[in-house]
Design a protein around this motif. Structure first.
Motif, PDB file in Angstrom:
ATOM      1  N   ARG A  65     -47.321  -9.961  -5.397  1.00  0.00           N
ATOM      2  CA  ARG A  65     -47.998  -9.907  -3.919  1.00  0.00           C
ATOM      3  C   ARG A  65     -48.114  -8.645  -3.341  1.00  0.00           C
ATOM      4  NH1 ARG A  65     -50.977 -14.170  -3.419  1.00  0.00           N
ATOM      5  NH2 ARG A  65     -50.412 -14.464  -1.186  1.00  0.00           N
ATOM      6  N   ILE A  66     -49.149  -8.454  -2.423  1.00  0.00           N
ATOM      7  CA  ILE A  66     -49.252  -7.410  -1.472  1.00  0.00           C
ATOM      8  C   ILE A  66     -48.644  -7.835  -0.210  1.00  0.00           C
ATOM      9  CG2 ILE A  66     -50.474  -5.613  -0.032  1.00  0.00           C
ATOM     10  CD1 ILE A  66     -52.541  -6.005  -2.459  1.00  0.00           C
ATOM     11  N   ALA A  67     -47.242  -7.261   0.143  1.00  0.00           N
ATOM     12  CA  ALA A  67     -46.262  -7.826   1.259  1.00  0.00           C
ATOM     13  C   ALA A  67     -46.884  -6.832   2.504  1.00  0.00           C
ATOM     14  CB  ALA A  67     -44.923  -7.378   1.023  1.00  0.00           C
ATOM     15  N   VAL A  68     -46.669  -7.656   3.419  1.00  0.00           N
ATOM     16  CA  VAL A  68     -47.231  -7.136   5.005  1.00  0.00           C
ATOM     17  C   VAL A  68     -46.609  -5.809   5.076  1.00  0.00           C
ATOM     18  CG1 VAL A  68     -45.298  -8.156   6.283  1.00  0.00           C
ATOM     19  CG2 VAL A  68     -47.412  -7.335   7.363  1.00  0.00           C
ATOM     20  N   GLY A  69     -45.320  -5.305   4.548  1.00  0.00           N
ATOM     21  CA  GLY A  69     -44.644  -3.975   4.845  1.00  0.00           C
ATOM     22  C   GLY A  69     -45.520  -3.050   3.878  1.00  0.00           C
ATOM     23  N   ARG A  70     -46.370  -3.327   2.893  1.00  0.00           N
ATOM     24  CA  ARG A  70     -47.626  -2.134   2.455  1.00  0.00           C
ATOM     25  C   ARG A  70     -48.552  -1.895   3.519  1.00  0.00           C
ATOM     26  NH1 ARG A  70     -46.912   1.265  -0.175  1.00  0.00           N
ATOM     27  NH2 ARG A  70     -48.334   1.237  -1.770  1.00  0.00           N
ATOM     28  N   ILE A  71     -48.700  -2.893   4.418  1.00  0.00           N
ATOM     29  CA  ILE A  71     -49.830  -2.586   5.206  1.00  0.00           C
ATOM     30  C   ILE A  71     -49.586  -1.978   6.740  1.00  0.00           C
ATOM     31  CG2 ILE A  71     -51.749  -3.813   6.618  1.00  0.00           C
ATOM     32  CD1 ILE A  71     -52.114  -3.701   3.202  1.00  0.00           C
ATOM     33  N   ALA A  72     -48.401  -2.579   7.226  1.00  0.00           N
ATOM     34  CA  ALA A  72     -48.079  -2.525   8.658  1.00  0.00           C
ATOM     35  C   ALA A  72     -46.625  -2.494   8.419  1.00  0.00           C
ATOM     36  CB  ALA A  72     -48.282  -3.481   9.494  1.00  0.00           C
ATOM     37  N   ARG A  73     -45.874  -1.398   9.272  1.00  0.00           N
ATOM     38  CA  ARG A  73     -44.278  -1.228   9.460  1.00  0.00           C
ATOM     39  C   ARG A  73     -43.793  -2.719   9.882  1.00  0.00           C
ATOM     40  NH1 ARG A  73     -41.631   0.215   6.613  1.00  0.00           N
ATOM     41  NH2 ARG A  73     -42.621   2.160   6.499  1.00  0.00           N
ATOM     42  N   ARG A 105     -54.099 -10.394  -3.586  1.00  0.00           N
ATOM     43  CA  ARG A 105     -52.794 -10.659  -3.672  1.00  0.00           C
ATOM     44  C   ARG A 105     -52.101 -10.454  -2.527  1.00  0.00           C
ATOM     45  NH1 ARG A 105     -50.365  -9.132  -9.013  1.00  0.00           N
ATOM     46  NH2 ARG A 105     -51.977  -9.090 -10.542  1.00  0.00           N
ATOM     47  N   ALA A 106     -52.638 -10.192  -1.388  1.00  0.00           N
ATOM     48  CA  ALA A 106     -52.241  -9.902  -0.116  1.00  0.00           C
ATOM     49  C   ALA A 106     -51.743 -11.206   0.573  1.00  0.00           C
ATOM     50  CB  ALA A 106     -53.195  -9.169   0.841  1.00  0.00           C
ATOM     51  N   THR A 107     -50.513 -11.085   1.065  1.00  0.00           N
ATOM     52  CA  THR A 107     -50.221 -12.414   1.884  1.00  0.00           C
ATOM     53  C   THR A 107     -50.912 -12.632   2.981  1.00  0.00           C
ATOM     54  OG1 THR A 107     -48.384 -11.207   3.196  1.00  0.00           O
ATOM     55  CG2 THR A 107     -47.659 -12.108   0.929  1.00  0.00           C
ATOM     56  N   LEU A 108     -50.733 -13.734   3.458  1.00  0.00           N
ATOM     57  CA  LEU A 108     -51.824 -14.010   4.899  1.00  0.00           C
ATOM     58  C   LEU A 108     -51.297 -13.156   5.991  1.00  0.00           C
ATOM     59  CD1 LEU A 108     -51.852 -17.919   4.928  1.00  0.00           C
ATOM     60  CD2 LEU A 108     -53.852 -16.192   4.089  1.00  0.00           C
ATOM     61  N   GLU A 109     -49.976 -12.860   5.891  1.00  0.00           N
ATOM     62  CA  GLU A 109     -49.288 -12.057   7.252  1.00  0.00           C
ATOM     63  C   GLU A 109     -49.902 -10.610   6.833  1.00  0.00           C
ATOM     64  OE1 GLU A 109     -45.137 -11.664   6.947  1.00  0.00           O
ATOM     65  OE2 GLU A 109     -45.035 -10.928   9.054  1.00  0.00           O
ATOM     66  N   ALA A 110     -50.101 -10.205   5.662  1.00  0.00           N
ATOM     67  CA  ALA A 110     -50.575  -8.756   4.996  1.00  0.00           C
ATOM     68  C   ALA A 110     -52.022  -8.554   5.442  1.00  0.00           C
ATOM     69  CB  ALA A 110     -50.370  -8.403   3.931  1.00  0.00           C
ATOM     70  N   LYS A 116     -56.375  -5.048  12.013  1.00  0.00           N
ATOM     71  CA  LYS A 116     -56.260  -4.231  12.966  1.00  0.00           C
ATOM     72  C   LYS A 116     -56.889  -2.723  12.355  1.00  0.00           C
ATOM     73  CE  LYS A 116     -53.454  -1.524  16.148  1.00  0.00           C
ATOM     74  NZ  LYS A 116     -52.394  -0.427  16.034  1.00  0.00           N
ATOM     75  N   THR A 117     -56.282  -2.536  11.227  1.00  0.00           N
ATOM     76  CA  THR A 117     -56.978  -1.289  10.369  1.00  0.00           C
ATOM     77  C   THR A 117     -58.283  -1.455  10.165  1.00  0.00           C
ATOM     78  OG1 THR A 117     -54.732  -1.034   9.553  1.00  0.00           O
ATOM     79  CG2 THR A 117     -56.324   0.159   8.426  1.00  0.00           C
ATOM     80  N   LEU A 118     -58.690  -2.850   9.905  1.00  0.00           N
ATOM     81  CA  LEU A 118     -60.433  -2.844   9.426  1.00  0.00           C
ATOM     82  C   LEU A 118     -61.179  -2.626  10.787  1.00  0.00           C
ATOM     83  CD1 LEU A 118     -60.286  -5.856   6.994  1.00  0.00           C
ATOM     84  CD2 LEU A 118     -60.553  -3.394   6.479  1.00  0.00           C
ATOM     85  N   GLU A 119     -60.716  -3.129  11.946  1.00  0.00           N
ATOM     86  CA  GLU A 119     -61.191  -3.071  13.050  1.00  0.00           C
ATOM     87  C   GLU A 119     -61.431  -1.465  13.745  1.00  0.00           C
ATOM     88  OE1 GLU A 119     -59.544  -5.777  15.647  1.00  0.00           O
ATOM     89  OE2 GLU A 119     -60.300  -7.661  14.629  1.00  0.00           O
ATOM     90  N   GLU A 120     -60.383  -0.986  13.576  1.00  0.00           N
ATOM     91  CA  GLU A 120     -60.003   0.662  13.879  1.00  0.00           C
ATOM     92  C   GLU A 120     -59.499   1.265  12.878  1.00  0.00           C
ATOM     93  OE1 GLU A 120     -58.114   0.468  17.817  1.00  0.00           O
ATOM     94  OE2 GLU A 120     -58.877  -1.261  18.518  1.00  0.00           O
ATOM     95  N   PRO A 121     -60.063   1.692  11.761  1.00  0.00           N
ATOM     96  CA  PRO A 121     -59.560   2.599  10.946  1.00  0.00           C
ATOM     97  C   PRO A 121     -59.108   4.050  11.131  1.00  0.00           C
ATOM     98  CG  PRO A 121     -61.895   2.439  10.595  1.00  0.00           C
ATOM     99  CD  PRO A 121     -61.612   1.599  11.715  1.00  0.00           C
ATOM    100  N   GLY A 122     -59.705   4.541  12.311  1.00  0.00           N
ATOM    101  CA  GLY A 122     -59.737   5.947  12.441  1.00  0.00           C
ATOM    102  C   GLY A 122     -60.608   6.830  12.119  1.00  0.00           C
ATOM    103  N   GLU A 123     -60.746   8.030  12.537  1.00  0.00           N
ATOM    104  CA  GLU A 123     -61.721   8.773  12.114  1.00  0.00           C
ATOM    105  C   GLU A 123     -61.954   9.204  10.508  1.00  0.00           C
ATOM    106  OE1 GLU A 123     -63.446  13.277  13.831  1.00  0.00           O
ATOM    107  OE2 GLU A 123     -62.521  11.872  15.175  1.00  0.00           O
ATOM    108  N   ALA A 124     -63.205   9.326  10.324  1.00  0.00           N
ATOM    109  CA  ALA A 124     -63.297   9.746   8.919  1.00  0.00           C
ATOM    110  C   ALA A 124     -62.387   9.076   7.791  1.00  0.00           C
ATOM    111  CB  ALA A 124     -63.258  11.333   8.682  1.00  0.00           C
ATOM    112  N   CYS A 125     -62.535   7.994   7.956  1.00  0.00           N
ATOM    113  CA  CYS A 125     -61.699   6.969   6.970  1.00  0.00           C
ATOM    114  C   CYS A 125     -62.305   5.900   6.506  1.00  0.00           C
ATOM    115  CB  CYS A 125     -60.468   6.174   7.942  1.00  0.00           C
ATOM    116  SG  CYS A 125     -59.510   5.269   6.909  1.00  0.00           S
TER     117      CYS A 125
END
Length: 168
Positions: A65-73, A105-110, A116-125
């Motif tokens: 699985r892709i755990a939430v810790g790989r996406i956000a602290r 493979r990402a958990t629902l929490e992940a 948040k990242t999909l909504e605001e990924p930052g500049e040139a990302c």
């Protein structure tokens, strides 16, 4: 260029390879466009040592699985997460690119943390989510991505490519 792409198609069709090719082209010193394959950026992306490319690949990391810790602290697992990478300035001064292989493979929490990242990924990302089963993703994740469909080529196209390569 959309900041979030969903490469969707059958298992083994080449989505991850295409995502890697796409990032090489984004970072290529001759680009953006088709990667030259010989410049320093192309070679470093291919080798996995380019500072502005980040890949999350659960299977390669030995996880189901892709755990939430790989996406956000979250917690104190000590690993690097996507959120931390995207908070940094581009090391090479241009784009930052992310591939998340087998995003289903990402958990629902992940997946929720990824919103948040999909909504605001930052500049040139640019984020490329790769999935053979996009229906397993939250609708809110799918709706924030531009879907790029990968389909198997027909028999005639396959035969033509093989013939051009000198195979019967």
């Amino acid at each position: 260029l959309g900041h979030a792409l969903l490469f969707a198609g059958s298992e083994g069709i080449g989505k991850f390879m295409a995502a890697s090719w796409f990032l090489r082209g984004l970072f290529c010193e001759e680009g953006p466009g088709a990667p030259c394959g010989v410049c320093g950026a192309c070679r470093r992306v291919q080798a996995g040592s380019f500072g502005d490319a980040f890949v999350i690949d659960a299977e390669a990391e030995g996880s189901e699985r892709i755990a939430v810790g790989r996406i956000a602290r979250r917690g104190s697992d000590g690993g690097v997460c996507l959120e931390e990478i995207l908070a940094l300035r581009a090391a090479e001064g241009g784009w930052r690119g992310v591939i998340i292989r087998d995003i289903e493979r990402a958990t629902l929490e992940a997946q929720n943390a990824l919103l948040k990242t999909l909504e605001e990924p930052g500049e040139a990302c640019c984020l490329v989510l790769v999935s053979a089963h996009p229906g397993r993703l939250l609708e809110t994740v799918r709706s924030r991505c531009v879907r790029v469909a990968f389909e198997a080529p027909d028999r005639e196209s396959c035969a033509r490519v093989l013939e051009q390569a000198g195979l019967a």
